[in-house]
Every structure is written in structure tokens, then in C-alpha cells.
Design a protein around this motif. Structure first.
Motif, PDB file in Angstrom:
ATOM      1  N   SER A   1       3.707   8.616   1.710  1.00 51.28           N
ATOM      2  CA  SER A   1       3.394   9.762   0.860  1.00 51.28           C
ATOM      3  C   SER A   1       4.344   9.844  -0.335  1.00 51.28           C
ATOM      4  CB  SER A   1       3.474  11.045   1.685  1.00 51.28           C
ATOM      5  OG  SER A   1       3.167  12.157   0.888  1.00 51.28           O
TER       6      SER A   1
ATOM      7  N   ASN B   1      -6.166  17.869  -8.228  1.00 52.77           N
ATOM      8  CA  ASN B   1      -6.427  19.159  -7.574  1.00 52.77           C
ATOM      9  C   ASN B   1      -7.708  19.132  -6.760  1.00 52.77           C
ATOM     10  OD1 ASN B   1      -4.135  20.569  -8.467  1.00 52.77           O
ATOM     11  ND2 ASN B   1      -5.089  20.873 -10.466  1.00 52.77           N
ATOM     12  N   ASP B   2      -7.819  18.121  -5.918  1.00 52.86           N
ATOM     13  CA  ASP B   2      -9.015  17.933  -5.105  1.00 52.86           C
ATOM     14  C   ASP B   2      -8.565  17.453  -3.728  1.00 52.86           C
ATOM     15  OD1 ASP B   2     -11.331  16.913  -3.839  1.00 52.86           O
ATOM     16  OD2 ASP B   2     -12.186  16.254  -5.741  1.00 52.86           O
ATOM     17  N   GLU B   3      -8.952  18.169  -2.690  1.00 49.80           N
ATOM     18  CA  GLU B   3      -8.506  17.796  -1.344  1.00 49.80           C
ATOM     19  C   GLU B   3      -8.965  16.402  -0.938  1.00 49.80           C
ATOM     20  OE1 GLU B   3     -10.829  19.719   2.037  1.00 49.80           O
ATOM     21  OE2 GLU B   3     -11.304  21.058   0.354  1.00 49.80           O
ATOM     22  N   TYR B   4     -10.020  15.912  -1.564  1.00 48.89           N
ATOM     23  CA  TYR B   4     -10.519  14.570  -1.251  1.00 48.89           C
ATOM     24  C   TYR B   4      -9.829  13.498  -2.095  1.00 48.89           C
ATOM     25  CZ  TYR B   4     -14.107  17.214   1.128  1.00 48.89           C
ATOM     26  OH  TYR B   4     -14.753  18.099   1.954  1.00 48.89           O
ATOM     27  N   ARG B   5      -9.044  13.920  -3.058  1.00 49.31           N
ATOM     28  CA  ARG B   5      -8.335  12.993  -3.947  1.00 49.31           C
ATOM     29  C   ARG B   5      -6.847  13.333  -3.957  1.00 49.31           C
ATOM     30  NH1 ARG B   5     -11.825  10.092  -7.085  1.00 49.31           N
ATOM     31  NH2 ARG B   5     -13.925  10.878  -7.354  1.00 49.31           N
ATOM     32  N   SER B   6      -6.254  13.387  -2.774  1.00 48.17           N
ATOM     33  CA  SER B   6      -4.822  13.686  -2.727  1.00 48.17           C
ATOM     34  C   SER B   6      -4.061  12.539  -3.379  1.00 48.17           C
ATOM     35  CB  SER B   6      -4.363  13.898  -1.288  1.00 48.17           C
ATOM     36  OG  SER B   6      -4.532  12.722  -0.540  1.00 48.17           O
ATOM     37  N   HIS B   7      -2.984  12.856  -4.013  1.00 52.51           N
ATOM     38  CA  HIS B   7      -2.169  11.862  -4.720  1.00 52.51           C
ATOM     39  C   HIS B   7      -2.991  11.075  -5.740  1.00 52.51           C
ATOM     40  CE1 HIS B   7       1.352  12.681  -2.369  1.00 52.51           C
ATOM     41  NE2 HIS B   7       0.750  12.388  -1.247  1.00 52.51           N
ATOM     42  N   GLN B   8      -3.798  11.772  -6.520  1.00 57.27           N
ATOM     43  CA  GLN B   8      -4.522  11.133  -7.611  1.00 57.27           C
ATOM     44  C   GLN B   8      -4.388  11.963  -8.880  1.00 57.27           C
ATOM     45  OE1 GLN B   8      -8.521   9.835  -7.025  1.00 57.27           O
ATOM     46  NE2 GLN B   8      -8.009   8.574  -5.266  1.00 57.27           N
TER      47      GLN B   8
ATOM     48  N   ASP C   1      -3.169  16.728 -12.497  1.00 54.79           N
ATOM     49  CA  ASP C   1      -3.326  16.475 -11.068  1.00 54.79           C
ATOM     50  C   ASP C   1      -4.807  16.628 -10.744  1.00 54.79           C
ATOM     51  OD1 ASP C   1      -3.541  17.169  -8.149  1.00 54.79           O
ATOM     52  OD2 ASP C   1      -1.374  16.863  -8.269  1.00 54.79           O
TER      53      ASP C   1
ATOM     54  N   ALA D   1       3.411   9.758  -4.338  1.00 52.27           N
ATOM     55  CA  ALA D   1       3.863  10.818  -5.249  1.00 52.27           C
ATOM     56  C   ALA D   1       4.678  10.240  -6.408  1.00 52.27           C
ATOM     57  CB  ALA D   1       4.679  11.853  -4.479  1.00 52.27           C
TER      58      ALA D   1
END
Length: 158
Positions: free
Chosen positions: A90, A115-122, A113, A94
Motif C-alpha cells: 500500500s 476518489n473512487d472505491e473501485y480505483r484505490s491508489h489511482q 485523486d 501511495a
């Protein structure tokens, strides 16, 4: 029903994605080629979501090495949630998001960012630089003119 953006908007997004890939490569980062088998892939991944909704657009993510991804999947599969590898993975994502955001912003891209739970760290790239040519493109003063030496005396290739 899934609705796609217009052909014109899809073309704009693909062009933006291509400019993002080029800029990350110019910075020296490995960038995945569309269609590359993910078993072999690591580095920056630039994707276009051509959905005509709020989630559509150009996204940038980071794929760690296939080995690290497999170790991470194994830890999740075995529910080893305290495994330091999960935090490490993680932290890598980041750090790479922060670095790529800085690189792209410096080059004139508008980045946020996902800001999408399906696109964490994107990251989501919404626009590119206003200048037509990237900063790293061949410049007029670098082009040798007919009858002129390509390099000044004393210039070295070292």
C-alpha cells in the motif's frame, strides 16, 4: 444500460492517455503497453474508461512487480491481514501515486485523486498541458541545418 462517450470524446481521452504515457516514459518510469499480459507487467498503467458517466475518464495506477502482487494476493487469500507486506504494498502504491501526480502536474496536466472505491491508489487525469509540444520534444536549436556543423567544436558525446 452502459452508455459510452461520443466517438469524438473517446478520441480525446485516448489522445490524453497517450500524452500521459509519453510524459511518464520521458520521466524514466516503466509504462505498461496496452494489451500487455498482466503476468509480465509492472509499472505505470494508464487506462481510459469510456463510460459516459462520472466515473469515465483517464486513470493512472501503479502495478508492482508480478512477484510482489502474488505475495500480496496470497496474504489476502490466507487472511494474513497483519502481514507487513500488505502495508508495504500500500505504501508503494501511495508513493508512486504521489510521484506520478507531481511529474504530471509539473508537465502541465490536471491531476486529481480518483476518489473512487473501485480505483484505490489511482489518479484521474482530466486535462493536458496547453502547449502543443511536450517540453522534451526536439527543439529548433537542436536541429542541424544544412551547411552547419551538427555539434560545436569541443562538444563531446561523453
Amino acid at each position: 444500460m452502459f452508455e459510452r462517450v461520443s466517438a469524438e470524446e473517446a478520441e480525446r481521452q485516448e489522445a490524453l492517455a497517450s500524452r500521459v504515457r509519453n510524459e511518464l516514459i520521458a520521466a524514466g518510469l516503466p509504462v505498461l503497453t496496452p494489451g500487455l499480459d498482466r503476468v509480465l507487467a509492472s509499472g505505470a498503467e494508464v487506462e481510459v474508461d469510456d463510460g459516459a458517466d462520472a466515473a469515465g475518464g483517464v486513470y493512472v495506477g501503479w502495478l508492482t512487480s508480478p512477484r510482489l502482487r502474488e505475495c500480496t494476493r496470497r496474504a489476502f487469500r490466507l487472511r494474513l491481514l497483519s502481514d507487513p507486506l500488505l502495508r508495504h504494498s500500500s505504501e508503494i502504491a501511495a508513493a508512486m501515486m504521489k510521484s506520478m501526480a507531481a511529474i504530471l502536474a509539473s508537465a502541465g496536466f490536471t491531476v486529481e485523486d480518483a476518489n473512487d472505491e473501485y480505483r484505490s491508489h489511482q489518479l484521474r487525469v482530466t486535462d493536458g498541458p496547453a502547449q502543443a509540444a511536450p517540453m522534451w520534444t526536439l527543439r529548433d536549436e537542436e536541429v542541424a541545418m544544412s551547411g552547419w556543423p551538427a555539434a560545436s567544436p569541443g562538444d563531446s558525446a561523453d
